[in-house]
Motif scaffolding. Structure first.
Motif, PDB file in Angstrom:
ATOM      1  N   HIS A  79       0.836  -1.209   0.000  1.00 22.92           N
ATOM      2  CA  HIS A  79       0.000   0.000   0.000  1.00 22.92           C
ATOM      3  C   HIS A  79       0.865   1.251   0.000  1.00 22.92           C
ATOM      4  CE1 HIS A  79      -3.522   2.464   0.740  1.00 22.92           C
ATOM      5  NE2 HIS A  79      -2.929   2.999   1.794  1.00 22.92           N
ATOM      6  N   ILE A 111     -15.354  11.935  -2.354  1.00 20.81           N
ATOM      7  CA  ILE A 111     -14.550  10.985  -1.578  1.00 20.81           C
ATOM      8  C   ILE A 111     -15.291  10.562  -0.324  1.00 20.81           C
ATOM      9  CG2 ILE A 111     -12.447  10.801  -0.174  1.00 20.81           C
ATOM     10  CD1 ILE A 111     -11.047  12.499  -2.323  1.00 20.81           C
ATOM     11  N   ARG A 112     -15.924  11.534   0.344  1.00 21.78           N
ATOM     12  CA  ARG A 112     -16.677  11.213   1.558  1.00 21.78           C
ATOM     13  C   ARG A 112     -17.875  10.335   1.224  1.00 21.78           C
ATOM     14  NH1 ARG A 112     -21.044  11.744   3.739  1.00 21.78           N
ATOM     15  NH2 ARG A 112     -21.867  12.962   1.986  1.00 21.78           N
ATOM     16  N   GLY A 115     -16.872   6.855   0.471  1.00 17.96           N
ATOM     17  CA  GLY A 115     -16.195   6.176   1.564  1.00 17.96           C
ATOM     18  C   GLY A 115     -14.758   5.809   1.240  1.00 17.96           C
ATOM     19  N   TRP A 116     -14.131   6.564   0.337  1.00 18.05           N
ATOM     20  CA  TRP A 116     -12.751   6.275  -0.051  1.00 18.05           C
ATOM     21  C   TRP A 116     -11.785   6.713   1.038  1.00 18.05           C
ATOM     22  CZ3 TRP A 116     -12.599   8.246  -5.840  1.00 18.05           C
ATOM     23  CH2 TRP A 116     -13.374   7.372  -6.626  1.00 18.05           C
ATOM     24  N   ARG A 117     -10.850   5.859   1.381  1.00 24.90           N
ATOM     25  CA  ARG A 117      -9.846   6.169   2.397  1.00 24.90           C
ATOM     26  C   ARG A 117      -8.594   6.733   1.722  1.00 24.90           C
ATOM     27  NH1 ARG A 117     -10.127   0.431   5.386  1.00 24.90           N
ATOM     28  NH2 ARG A 117     -10.588  -0.145   3.223  1.00 24.90           N
ATOM     29  N   VAL A 118      -8.725   7.965   1.290  1.00 28.44           N
ATOM     30  CA  VAL A 118      -7.635   8.639   0.591  1.00 28.44           C
ATOM     31  C   VAL A 118      -7.526  10.060   1.121  1.00 28.44           C
ATOM     32  CG1 VAL A 118      -9.214   9.280  -1.276  1.00 28.44           C
ATOM     33  CG2 VAL A 118      -6.756   9.337  -1.669  1.00 28.44           C
ATOM     34  N   GLY A 119      -6.297  10.508   1.326  1.00 30.23           N
ATOM     35  CA  GLY A 119      -6.082  11.847   1.851  1.00 30.23           C
ATOM     36  C   GLY A 119      -6.271  12.920   0.800  1.00 30.23           C
ATOM     37  N   HIS A 122      -3.365  13.918  -1.653  1.00 34.91           N
ATOM     38  CA  HIS A 122      -2.936  13.101  -2.791  1.00 34.91           C
ATOM     39  C   HIS A 122      -2.957  13.973  -4.046  1.00 34.91           C
ATOM     40  CE1 HIS A 122      -2.739   9.963  -5.800  1.00 34.91           C
ATOM     41  NE2 HIS A 122      -2.542   9.054  -4.856  1.00 34.91           N
ATOM     42  N   GLU A 155     -13.741   2.373  -9.521  1.00 35.62           N
ATOM     43  CA  GLU A 155     -13.662   1.380  -8.451  1.00 35.62           C
ATOM     44  C   GLU A 155     -13.526  -0.021  -9.042  1.00 35.62           C
ATOM     45  OE1 GLU A 155     -17.182   2.044  -6.193  1.00 35.62           O
ATOM     46  OE2 GLU A 155     -16.369   3.746  -5.085  1.00 35.62           O
TER      47      GLU A 155
END
Length: 216
Positions: A79, A111-112, A115-119, A122, A155
């Protein structure tokens, strides 16, 4: 094999091979005499990887160096390596169009919502925001209405990418597969999107025109 054989095997000119060695992209050969070095299948594979990243992935030599540094970092998780590679291959936008802050909010909400876990730091976040702001600036702000459709398709593509890479059980091979799949997969995705556009256009416009002509 000698460097001449390596050149013939890969189709890469000898001066270019020496340049890649100097730049740290390709490991030096094993010295067999003060002026001779021996190369093996690992050099062949690495050289083909370098050429693929440059010729197909359209990366610069400096970016390839960063990508290969990520591939060669066994102490990091897959990752983390993928993140490092993505940061290397995603250029920061050269301009900041008007309305980019509103576009950033739209991307953050996407993104919210997904539910994406990305900062939000990026580089792809900023690139997406700049693209959306540019759409708005030229009068096509309604493009945002298809963002979730794009997200859903991406996705599925991402899942397919990682499923393909996961077939390689060895950690080093898995890391390389993920990175190469990201870079070269971009080229495949862009090309196939063009092909799909042609089909969608024919289905939407040519078929409709034919039906209209038949009804007259």
């Amino acid at each position: 094999m000698r460097i001449g054989e390596l050149s013939r095997e890969t189709g890469v000119a000898i001066p270019t091979i020496k340049y890649y060695v100097r730049e740290g992209l390709l490991p030096a050969g094993r010295l067999t005499s003060p002026n001779q070095a021996s190369y093996d299948d690992g050099h062949v594979r690495r050289l083909r990887l370098i050429r693929g990243l440059i010729d197909v992935g359209e990366l610069s030599v400096s970016t390839v160096r960063e990508v290969l540094a990520a591939v060669d970092s066994p102490e990091e998780s897959v990752h983390e390596v993928l993140g490092a590679a993505q940061h290397a291959i995603t250029p920061r936008p050269a301009v900041t169009p008007e309305g980019v802050e509103r576009a950033r909010q739209a991307v953050a909400e996407l993104i919210r919502r997904r539910g994406w876990r990305v900062g939000l730091d990026h580089p792809a976040f900023e690139k997406t925001a700049v693209a959306l702001a540019t759409f708005r600036g030229i009068g096509h702000g309604e493009f945002e209405e298809v963002l979730d459709d794009y997200a859903e398709a991406c996705e599925r593509v991402a899942a397919a990418d990682l499923a393909w890479a996961g077939r390689n059980a060895e950690v080093d091979g898995l890391v390389e597969s993920v990175v190469v799949g990201t870079v070269l997969g971009d080229a495949v995705l862009t090309a196939m999107r063009r092909l799909a556009h042609v089909e969608a256009s024919a289905r939407s416009f040519e078929d409709a025109a034919a039906e209209g002509a038949g009804g007259r």
